[in-house]
Design a protein around this motif. Structure first.
Motif: not given
Length: 237
Positions: A99-107
């Motif tokens: 993966a190139d980036d990571y985003l945690a929920k909630p966002f």
């Protein structure tokens, strides 16, 4: 923002899929949403995309496994991984599988847009900006029309395999500059990406056999050790 960018979203939650599609479409992106890995694979085989937004947990599937399978198959599109887990180890696992980036929920939806735009900018830089887009370049007896991807020897057209022509056009769009192997792959992605991936060296050899008087001592397509290749050519206005 690149309004021509094509985004594909894989999430098994219908409500979130629909929300992401509405929001990203409103931001100017072309958006496709899918609910499982099988449909994702079919769409990636049919047409090119610029960013994949991939949920970590997808029903019985695992986003990490899907990410790894894509990378093992040579897929280079940027991947932004979504997860309900905030554990830093999950982020590390996602990045390690490709993966190139990571985003945690909630966002915030705005943060998702910002991260997608950052990946698009990074991809553009990785691909390298061509320095020639409309002119022709000349080397030896050959003339390459960069804009039309046509090669001539004297006044006669030269037929090349599509992968070889893509490679030559990528080199010809940045004459007398070293172009990395990764850049060559990225420039060709969305057209004949699979044909070039992992086989650039073979295509370079075949190009040299066609345009060099002595392929073992190339005058035009030079190897730049540790970087990639360079086309030595004169630019015609």
């Amino acid at each position: 923002m690149d309004r021509s960018a094509r985004i594909i979203v894989l999430d098994d939650e219908a409500e979130l899929r629909n929300m992401l599609q509405r929001f990203l479409t409103a931001q100017g992106f072309s958006v496709r949403v899918v609910e499982n890995g099988a449909r994702l694979k079919r769409y990636l085989e049919r047409e090119p995309y610029d960013v994949l937004v991939l949920d970590l947990m997808i029903g019985d599937e695992n986003g990490l496994d899907i990410c790894k399978q894509l990378r093992d198959a040579g897929e280079t599109l940027p991947i932004l991984m979504l997860t309900a887990k905030g554990d830093p180890l999950d982020r590390v696992a996602g990045l390690e599988t490709g993966a190139d980036d990571y985003l945690a929920k909630p966002f915030l939806p705005q943060e998702l847009t910002a991260r997608i735009n950052a990946l698009l900018r990074r991809q553009k830089i990785a691909a390298g900006d061509p320095t020639v887009t409309t002119q022709s370049v000349r080397f030896g007896d050959f003339r390459l029309d960069v804009a039309k991807s046509l090669l001539f020897r004297g006044d006669e057209p030269v037929e090349l395999h599509s992968a070889q022509m893509l490679l030559l056009t990528a080199l010809g769009s940045s004459p007398n500059r070293a172009v990395s192997r990764d850049n060559l792959i990225a420039r060709a992605r969305g057209r004949e990406h699979d044909a070039l991936d992992r086989s650039i060296d073979v295509q370079v050899l075949r190009l040299r056999q066609m345009i060099e008087s002595d392929p073992s001592k190339p005058r035009f397509i030079k190897t730049v050790w540790g970087v990639g290749y360079m086309l030595i050519a004169d630019v015609e206005s």
